[in-house]
Every structure is written in structure tokens, then in C-alpha cells.
Design an enzyme around this catalytic site. Structure first.
Site, PDB file in Angstrom:
ATOM      1  N   CYS A   1       0.799  -1.235   0.000  1.00 50.61           N
ATOM      2  CA  CYS A   1       0.000   0.000   0.000  1.00 50.61           C
ATOM      3  C   CYS A   1       0.826   1.277   0.000  1.00 50.61           C
ATOM      4  CB  CYS A   1      -0.913   0.011   1.225  1.00 50.61           C
ATOM      5  SG  CYS A   1      -2.064  -1.361   1.209  1.00 50.61           S
TER       6      CYS A   1
HETATM    7  N1  LIG Z   1      -3.035  -5.837   2.236  1.00 53.02           N
HETATM    8  C1  LIG Z   1      -3.432  -4.766   2.894  1.00 53.02           C
HETATM    9  O1  LIG Z   1      -3.070  -4.571   4.040  1.00 53.02           O
HETATM   10  C2  LIG Z   1      -4.387  -3.756   2.279  1.00 53.02           C
HETATM   11  C3  LIG Z   1      -4.955  -2.780   3.113  1.00 53.02           C
HETATM   12  C4  LIG Z   1      -5.840  -1.878   2.586  1.00 53.02           C
HETATM   13  C5  LIG Z   1      -6.148  -1.916   1.224  1.00 53.02           C
HETATM   14  N2  LIG Z   1      -5.567  -2.844   0.406  1.00 53.02           N
HETATM   15  C6  LIG Z   1      -5.960  -2.843  -0.998  1.00 53.02           C
HETATM   16  O2  LIG Z   1      -6.862  -3.910  -1.239  1.00 53.02           O
HETATM   17  C7  LIG Z   1      -6.674  -4.450  -2.539  1.00 53.02           C
HETATM   18  C8  LIG Z   1      -6.347  -5.935  -2.461  1.00 53.02           C
HETATM   19  O3  LIG Z   1      -5.140  -6.089  -1.725  1.00 53.02           O
HETATM   20  P1  LIG Z   1      -4.687  -7.455  -1.089  1.00 53.02           P
HETATM   21  O4  LIG Z   1      -3.556  -7.136  -0.182  1.00 53.02           O
HETATM   22  O5  LIG Z   1      -5.850  -8.222  -0.569  1.00 53.02           O
HETATM   23  O6  LIG Z   1      -4.127  -8.187  -2.399  1.00 53.02           O
HETATM   24  P2  LIG Z   1      -3.791  -9.755  -2.560  1.00 53.02           P
HETATM   25  O7  LIG Z   1      -2.816  -9.830  -3.681  1.00 53.02           O
HETATM   26  O8  LIG Z   1      -3.475 -10.353  -1.239  1.00 53.02           O
HETATM   27  O9  LIG Z   1      -5.175 -10.391  -3.009  1.00 53.02           O
HETATM   28  C9  LIG Z   1      -5.770 -10.129  -4.216  1.00 53.02           C
HETATM   29  C10 LIG Z   1      -6.506 -11.379  -4.669  1.00 53.02           C
HETATM   30  O10 LIG Z   1      -7.144 -11.056  -5.893  1.00 53.02           O
HETATM   31  C11 LIG Z   1      -6.999 -12.150  -6.776  1.00 53.02           C
HETATM   32  N3  LIG Z   1      -7.141 -11.643  -8.127  1.00 53.02           N
HETATM   33  C12 LIG Z   1      -6.242 -11.073  -8.918  1.00 53.02           C
HETATM   34  N4  LIG Z   1      -6.805 -10.700 -10.077  1.00 53.02           N
HETATM   35  C13 LIG Z   1      -8.076 -11.052 -10.003  1.00 53.02           C
HETATM   36  C14 LIG Z   1      -9.146 -10.938 -10.886  1.00 53.02           C
HETATM   37  N5  LIG Z   1      -9.013 -10.361 -12.102  1.00 53.02           N
HETATM   38  N6  LIG Z   1     -10.303 -11.420 -10.480  1.00 53.02           N
HETATM   39  C15 LIG Z   1     -10.440 -11.975  -9.258  1.00 53.02           C
HETATM   40  N7  LIG Z   1      -9.460 -12.127  -8.373  1.00 53.02           N
HETATM   41  C16 LIG Z   1      -8.282 -11.649  -8.750  1.00 53.02           C
HETATM   42  C17 LIG Z   1      -5.644 -12.719  -6.484  1.00 53.02           C
HETATM   43  O11 LIG Z   1      -5.571 -14.076  -6.907  1.00 53.02           O
HETATM   44  C18 LIG Z   1      -5.601 -12.560  -4.952  1.00 53.02           C
HETATM   45  O12 LIG Z   1      -6.130 -13.698  -4.314  1.00 53.02           O
HETATM   46  C19 LIG Z   1      -5.573  -3.606  -3.179  1.00 53.02           C
HETATM   47  O13 LIG Z   1      -6.157  -2.558  -3.880  1.00 53.02           O
HETATM   48  C20 LIG Z   1      -4.833  -3.050  -1.967  1.00 53.02           C
HETATM   49  O14 LIG Z   1      -4.179  -1.840  -2.281  1.00 53.02           O
HETATM   50  C21 LIG Z   1      -4.706  -3.779   0.916  1.00 53.02           C
END
Ligand SMILES: NC(=O)c1ccc[n+]([C@@H]2O[C@H](COP(=O)([O-])OP(=O)(O)OC[C@H]3O[C@@H](n4cnc5c(N)ncnc54)[C@H](O)[C@@H]3O)[C@@H](O)[C@H]2O)c1
Length: 428
Positions: free
Chosen positions: A261
């Protein structure tokens, strides 16, 4: 009819799905990764702080199941999208995962359904980009036939007190009805909802939160170097400053910015701001300072080795803590990789120790480190290194043993505070 589908079962989507399920909602998890889908259906966790039991409980009660078939959103009352939003190789926003998800679900949207985006992104993604693909693929009208909203995630990885239900949830809708629908949905899982006037205000809120962190981390990183030159310990200063009961909040220096992030999200705004002829100077400056931190650490390693007549070239250097943050298993964007690359390019023999990252997974960014394993934690192994860099201070590492076993320790996290041993400690 299921209550909701959660698309993207990663660090954000899985805990959110579980919270809805624990509160009695029926959740269909959707992901393009069949390994994650199978894991959930077999009650297996793939995230360190989530137990198999917590998944098994919801799968057993038939409140949680997973699938790769996105057309199944038609069986759900709402869809929550939590897919990645990285930067491309030119450091520009890559919202292709959001758009692909929109295209995949659009043909299965039904009248009355709610779609909420949670992925961090620039203002306008929900009501311009996502709205466009959903309307085109469904033939339905957003705000009239289906509801559309944005609600940012506020996960704090590694913090045991960070529980989805307890963290207030900001929500913005395309229309007042969209907002009401989204509030109704999140009220099933979260104790406090914070409504804002639009999807854009909600998108901008998340960016403000992350830009605030990036800028303040850059500030203490810069002060670390300035105060260091004056012989003043930044860590002592922060401890003292944080006793002020108002107007101050502690941020801590480190070897660079990591995680999915903080190093990335601010640049979503920088990119979008250009469209409006606006400059984001604080974001750029913070990025510049934070990304220069690994060079500072390497300079300290070189100086420490030099003092015992050793060059980096040919020295054995151990990086302690490869995850980007203490007590988590997430190594995305970790500055540890930059440090390992820089050391290797200078001819050092580089290894790492991280109890949370036993082996480095293959990634696009660091294919050359894939398969490398964490060294073992014992005197014989650790004492062979000429220098150890503490890049991330996991709580389950014995720093007293480290100081007894090592020759030089370059500590970027103040993990050795109050400890002494055989090693020469350099704060970096
Ligand atoms: N990790 C954190 O602490 C956090 C905190 C706040 C916000 N975010 C935001 O949340 C969002 C997700 O982050 P995350 O950390 O969960 O990511 P992540 O990579 O852990 O998870 C994303 C998931 O989406 C799946 N994916 C990818 N492309 C896809 C598609 N086209 N269709 C369906 N599934 C798909 C992946 O296989 C994965 O399981 C991002 O925008 C991130 O910036 C993350």
C-alpha cells in the site's frame, strides 16, 4: 440467494469474507486463483494470521464457499471487489484487475444488485472506469438498475487488535440509494459505518490515509539522518516526543518503504492529479526520501565492514527480516529485496533469515531470488556472517543471541535497544 460475493480472496478479501460469515451472512468467495479457491473449500488457510479453524467453522456452517466461476455473482445480492491495484513498470496505476473483474461480472449483474469496490485507487475509478465496464457489459444503468459504491479497506497487517468488525468503514455511493444499500450491507459485518458524499470522497479518504503515512515516514527517515549526523538518536527523540498528549503521532524510520500500500497508493493520486494540472510535491518528495533509504543502509554496512578492513565485495552478509513489516509473512515491495540486490551487485554473498518467509516465492519483481531459503537460526550459521542487517524486527527473533553470535549488526529498527553482546552495533 447468497448475501454477497467477495472477489479477490487475498489479505483484504479473505478476512472480510470471514467477518461477514461470522456475523451470519452467506458468502461466496471468488478468485481467479484455483489454489486459493480449493484451499478455502478444504478449510485451509494460506495467510499466516488466519487459522484453518476459522475458515473450517464458516465452511462447515455453509456460510462460506469459494469458486472460480464469476457468473455465480448472479446468485448473490451484492458483490464486493478486493482485487490488486499495483503500479505498472512505469510506476503508473494499473487498474486492469478491477476492469477485468468488472467485465467478468457484468453479464451476470441483475437488477437490484449492489457492487462495491474496495481496492485502493484514484478518485474516479468507481464512478468512471468501473461504472463504464459494468454498464457496457450488463446493459443496466448504475444508480438506477443496480447500485454502485466504494468502501476502502483499512486492514492493519500484523496488528492483533486490528479486527475487521471494529475498524470504522468509510462508504461512498454513486447516489444516496447506492450509499444506503452499501451501509445496509456493511452493517452486517462492521460496527461503525462512516458515510461520505460520493465514491470519489471515499476513494480520496483512503489515499489521504496512506499519503499521510508515507509523508510522515519520510519525515522521520530524513530526521534520522540529520539527527544522526549530530550524534542524536532518532529513536530516543521519538519516544520522548510521543509523550505529548496532543498534536503528535509517532512514525518510525526504517530501511525503506514496503508493503502493498504505502509505497504504491500515493502515486495513484500523483497520476490522476496530472489530469487536473496539479502537482503532488509532498508525495514525490516523500517517495524520493523513502526510496533513498536502502542506499543509506548500504553506506552504513560498507563503513562498518571497512572499519574491520573488509570490503563488501566478498563479505558474507545476512539480511534479518525479509517481510516488509514485523510479525507478518508478507514480503511484497519489501525493501529487503532492494538491500539484497544492492549487496549482491557489490559482490557480497547474501543470505536472509526470516521465520515468516521460509522460502522466497517466485514473483515478477524478484525472479532471481525465487527458491532461496531462509538460513537456520543457530550459532554456527549466524556467526559465519561478516555483517547482519536487521531490516525487519520480528518479535520472535532472539536479538540477544544475535548480538552474541555476530560480529557486526546494522540495526535499522532499534531492535537491539538496551541489549549488548559481542557484536559491534551500528544504528542505521
Ligand atoms: N493488504 C493490505 O493490508 C491492504 C490494506 C488496505 C487496502 N488494500 C488494498 O486492497 C486491494 C487488495 O489487496 P490485497 O492485499 O488483498 O491483495 P492480494 O494480492 O493479497 O489479493 C488479491 C486477490 O485477488 C486475486 N485476483 C487477482 N486478479 C483477479 C481478478 N481479475 N479477479 C479476481 N481475483 C483476482 C488474487 O488471486 C488474490 O487472491 C488492493 O487494492 C490493496 O491496495 C490492501
Amino acid at each position: 440467494m447468497l448475501d454477497l460475493a467477495v472477489i479477490g480472496l487475498g489479505y483484504v478479501g479473505l478476512p472480510l469474507s470471514l467477518q461477514f460469515a461470522r456475523n451470519g451472512a452467506t458468502v461466496l468467495g471468488l478468485d481467479i486463483d484455483p489454489v486459493k479457491v480449493d484451499a478455502i473449500n478444504n478449510s485451509k488457510s494460506y495467510i499466516h494470521h488466519i487459522s484453518d479453524e476459522s475458515i473450517a467453522e464458516q465452511v462447515g456452517e455453509k456460510r462460506l464457499s469459494a469458486d472460480v466461476d464469476f457468473s455465480r455473482v448472479s446468485e448473490c445480492g451484492a458483490v464486493v471487489i478486493c482485487v490488486p491495484t499495483p503500479l505498472n513498470k512505469n510506476r503508473e496505476p494499473d487498474i486492469s484487475y478491477i476492469l477485468k473483474t468488472g467485465e467478468a461480472i457484468a453479464p451476470s449483474l441483475r437488477v437490484g444488485m449492489l457492487v462495491v469496490l474496495e481496492s485502493t485507487t484514484y478518485p474516479g475509478t468507481t464512478d468512471e472506469d468501473l461504472l463504464g465496464v459494468l454498464e457496457k457489459g450488463s446493459g443496466l444503468k448504475a444508480g438506477k438498475d443496480f447500485y454502485l459504491a466504494f468502501s476502502p479497506e483499512r486492514e492493519d497487517p500484523g496488528n492483533p487488535d486490528s479486527k475487521v468488525a471494529k475498524i470504522p468503514k468509510v462508504v461512498g455511493g454513486l447516489t444516496p440509494e447506492c450509499l444506503n444499500k452499501a451501509i445496509e450491507l456493511y452493517s452486517k459485518a462492521v460496527e461503525r459505518i462512516v458515510p461520505v458524499s460520493s465514491c470519489r470522497a471515499a476513494e480520496a479518504t483512503k489515499l489521504l490515509e496512506n499519503i499521510f503515512r508515507s509523508v510522515n515516514i519520510a519525515l522521520v527517515n530524513e530526521l534520522k539522518i540529520v539527527y544522526g549526523a549530530m550524534g542524536i538518536d532518532i529513536w530516543e527523540v521519538i519516544e520522548a516526543a510521543k509523550t505529548k498528549p496532543f498534536g503528535y503521532m509517532p512514525f518510525y524510520p526504517g530501511p525503506g518503504l514496503g508493503g502493498h500500500c504505502i509505497p504504491i497508493d500515493p502515486f495513484y493520486l500523483t497520476w490522476k492529479a496530472r489530469e487536473y494540472g496539479q502537482a503532488t510535491r509532498f508525495i514525490e518528495l516523500a517517495g524520493e526520501i523513502n526510496t533513498s533509504m536502502p542506499q543509506h543502509v548500504i553506506r552504513n554496512v560498507a563503513a562498518a565492514l571497512n572499519s574491520v578492513r573488509k570490503p563488501i565485495n566478498g563479505s558474507k552478509v545476512l539480511l534479518l527480516g525479509l517481510a516488509y513489516k514485523a510479525n507478518v509473512d508478507d514480503d511484497r515491495e519489501s525493501p529487503g529485496y532492494i538491500l539484497m540486490d544492492m549487496l549482491q551487485q557489490s559482490g557480497a554473498a547474501v543470505s536472509y533469515y526470516d521465520p515468516y518467509v521460509p522460502v522466497i516465492r517466485p514473483t515478477r519483481e524478484h525472479p532471481h531470488w525465487a527458491g532461496t531459503q531462509s538460513v537456520d537460526w543457530n550459532k554456527e550459521t549466524i556467526s559465519k556472517f561478516d555483517a547482519v542487517i536487521i531490516a525487519t524486527a520480528h518479535a520472535n527473533v532472539n536479538y540477544r543471541e544475535l548480538l552474541d553470535w555476530s560480529q557486526i549488526v546494522v540495526d535499522t529498527r532499534n531492535a537491539t535497544k538496551g541489549l549488548s553482546g559481542n557484536a559491534t552495533v551500528v544504528k542505521s
